[in-house]
Design a protein around this motif. Sequence first.
Motif, PDB file in Angstrom:
ATOM      1  N   LYS A 138       0.583  -0.950  -0.168  1.00 20.15           N
ATOM      2  CA  LYS A 138       0.063   0.604   0.085  1.00 20.15           C
ATOM      3  C   LYS A 138       0.913   1.187   0.149  1.00 20.15           C
ATOM      4  N   ILE A 139       0.488   2.072  -1.230  1.00 25.18           N
ATOM      5  CA  ILE A 139       1.532   3.903  -1.228  1.00 25.18           C
ATOM      6  C   ILE A 139       0.354   4.725  -0.985  1.00 25.18           C
ATOM      7  N   VAL A 140       0.915   5.459   0.140  1.00 27.38           N
ATOM      8  CA  VAL A 140      -0.225   6.915   0.139  1.00 27.38           C
ATOM      9  C   VAL A 140       1.281   7.740   0.116  1.00 27.38           C
ATOM     10  N   ASN A 141       0.722   8.320  -1.315  1.00 28.89           N
ATOM     11  CA  ASN A 141       0.984   9.892  -1.470  1.00 28.89           C
ATOM     12  C   ASN A 141       0.240  11.111  -1.034  1.00 28.89           C
ATOM     13  N   ILE A 142       1.720  11.715   0.230  1.00 25.07           N
ATOM     14  CA  ILE A 142       0.923  12.780  -0.426  1.00 25.07           C
ATOM     15  C   ILE A 142       1.277  14.424  -0.793  1.00 25.07           C
ATOM     16  N   ALA A 143       0.398  14.309  -1.824  1.00 24.97           N
ATOM     17  CA  ALA A 143      -0.115  15.904  -2.913  1.00 24.97           C
ATOM     18  C   ALA A 143      -0.399  17.003  -1.893  1.00 24.97           C
ATOM     19  N   SER A 144      -1.133  17.322  -2.562  1.00 27.71           N
ATOM     20  CA  SER A 144      -2.054  19.292  -2.205  1.00 27.71           C
ATOM     21  C   SER A 144      -2.828  19.481  -2.921  1.00 27.71           C
ATOM     22  N   LEU A 240      -7.229   9.337   6.678  1.00 25.80           N
ATOM     23  CA  LEU A 240      -7.407   9.150   6.020  1.00 25.80           C
ATOM     24  C   LEU A 240      -5.827   8.063   5.516  1.00 25.80           C
ATOM     25  N   ALA A 241      -4.799   8.153   5.587  1.00 27.90           N
ATOM     26  CA  ALA A 241      -3.814   7.600   5.012  1.00 27.90           C
ATOM     27  C   ALA A 241      -3.497   6.194   6.011  1.00 27.90           C
ATOM     28  N   VAL A 242      -3.821   6.287   6.921  1.00 26.35           N
ATOM     29  CA  VAL A 242      -4.591   4.888   7.887  1.00 26.35           C
ATOM     30  C   VAL A 242      -5.823   4.251   7.022  1.00 26.35           C
ATOM     31  N   PHE A 243      -6.929   4.733   6.263  1.00 32.23           N
ATOM     32  CA  PHE A 243      -7.895   4.089   5.311  1.00 32.23           C
ATOM     33  C   PHE A 243      -6.920   3.886   4.170  1.00 32.23           C
ATOM     34  N   LEU A 244      -6.348   4.150   3.745  1.00 35.81           N
ATOM     35  CA  LEU A 244      -5.701   3.905   2.137  1.00 35.81           C
ATOM     36  C   LEU A 244      -5.345   2.614   2.836  1.00 35.81           C
ATOM     37  N   ALA A 245      -4.011   2.262   3.729  1.00 33.80           N
ATOM     38  CA  ALA A 245      -3.223   1.697   3.684  1.00 33.80           C
ATOM     39  C   ALA A 245      -2.911   0.502   4.840  1.00 33.80           C
ATOM     40  N   SER A 246      -5.050   0.553   4.711  1.00 29.94           N
ATOM     41  CA  SER A 246      -5.397  -1.040   5.930  1.00 29.94           C
ATOM     42  C   SER A 246      -5.902  -1.278   4.046  1.00 29.94           C
ATOM     43  N   ASP A 247      -6.578  -3.192   4.706  1.00 30.17           N
ATOM     44  CA  ASP A 247      -7.737  -3.326   3.760  1.00 30.17           C
ATOM     45  C   ASP A 247      -8.260  -3.192   3.454  1.00 30.17           C
ATOM     46  N   LEU A 248      -9.571  -2.556   4.288  1.00 25.60           N
ATOM     47  CA  LEU A 248     -10.471  -1.822   3.993  1.00 25.60           C
ATOM     48  C   LEU A 248     -10.381  -1.104   2.738  1.00 25.60           C
ATOM     49  N   ALA A 249      -9.221  -0.883   2.016  1.00 29.55           N
ATOM     50  CA  ALA A 249      -9.270  -0.285   1.528  1.00 29.55           C
ATOM     51  C   ALA A 249      -8.505  -0.440  -0.091  1.00 29.55           C
TER      52      ALA A 249
END
Length: 266
Positions: A138-144, A240-249
């Motif tokens: 799971k990769i989460v990028n912080i854009a803006s 939100l980062a946790v959600f996107l990194a979790s298997d829920l996402a």
Amino acid sequence: MDLNGKVAVVTGAGRGIGRAIAEKMAEYGARVVVADLAVDAVVRVAEDLTQDGHEAEAIAVDVTRASSVDRMVRGTVARFGQVDILVNNAGVIAAPGWEDRNRPNDRDWDVIYSVNVKGVAKTTDAAVRRMRQRQYGKIVNIASVAGRQGAPGNPPYNVSKAGVISLTQAYAQELASDNINVNAICPGLLWTPMWERIARRTIRLDESMGRISPRRAFERIVGERIPLGREQTPEDIGNLAVFLASDLAENITGQAINVNGGSRMD
Ligand SMILES: NC(=O)c1ccc[n+]([C@@H]2O[C@H](COP(=O)([O-])OP(=O)(O)OC[C@H]3O[C@@H](n4cnc5c(N)ncnc54)[C@H](O)[C@@H]3O)[C@@H](O)[C@H]2O)c1
């Protein structure tokens, strides 16, 4: 949301948004590597997390150097055995001295591009070599919000964050067959050391601000731009980062999700 058994690497975790993301990852059960150019800062973050009963490791990293990000990934595997989650949070608003310049200079363009765009690509490439072996990531990028809409004042930053959204889509397509999800978060206005620099420059360039503190200038801008009427917080981004990194996402990939109090809705 459950990150038990997962190992998360967060870059730029020494302060601000990155620190909050690391804390949230730990709160939801992940073992966390906190990585930053500012090594003293991440050592303190790791100590605080450990004191709170979490498993954390501080690693010095410069995301502009491939050898440094490779070392970070090797260090993570040496300590925790795997890399499940990567949060590409490290970023810069400009080069030193930008607050005193009316226009960004060449140095600003180069520094912003090397950290915010190439840094994300280099770090992703290093982590993906490990994720592919286990067919999981799971990769989460912080854009803006700045990557969604150009604005006056700092075009290289806008371009870099549009680049992060584009990288997110490119990697999401490339890595989908390896069961690696790649998403971005687009934060709005958060009071961190980065925004303090922006506020100081805004006060200098915008005479209508008058003699006002950087924090007060920030609050005024939040009042003008945010429909919900309040600033966003590093903890919002961490959630939100946790959600996107979790298997829920697990079926969300290639997306860039706003956390901006309604300032942009597309
Ligand atoms: N603060 C906001 O309102 C806001 C809004 C939208 C997006 N963002 C983005 O969120 C991220 C975090 O922002 P912040 O406000 O917490 O910033 P910040 O300046 O407070 O923290 C950034 C961290 O990144 C680290 N860093 C910088 N260059 C690095 C490098 N080459 N290698 C490793 N670490 C490096 C710094 O040492 C620092 O600890 C950035 O990508 C930023 O662009 C912030």
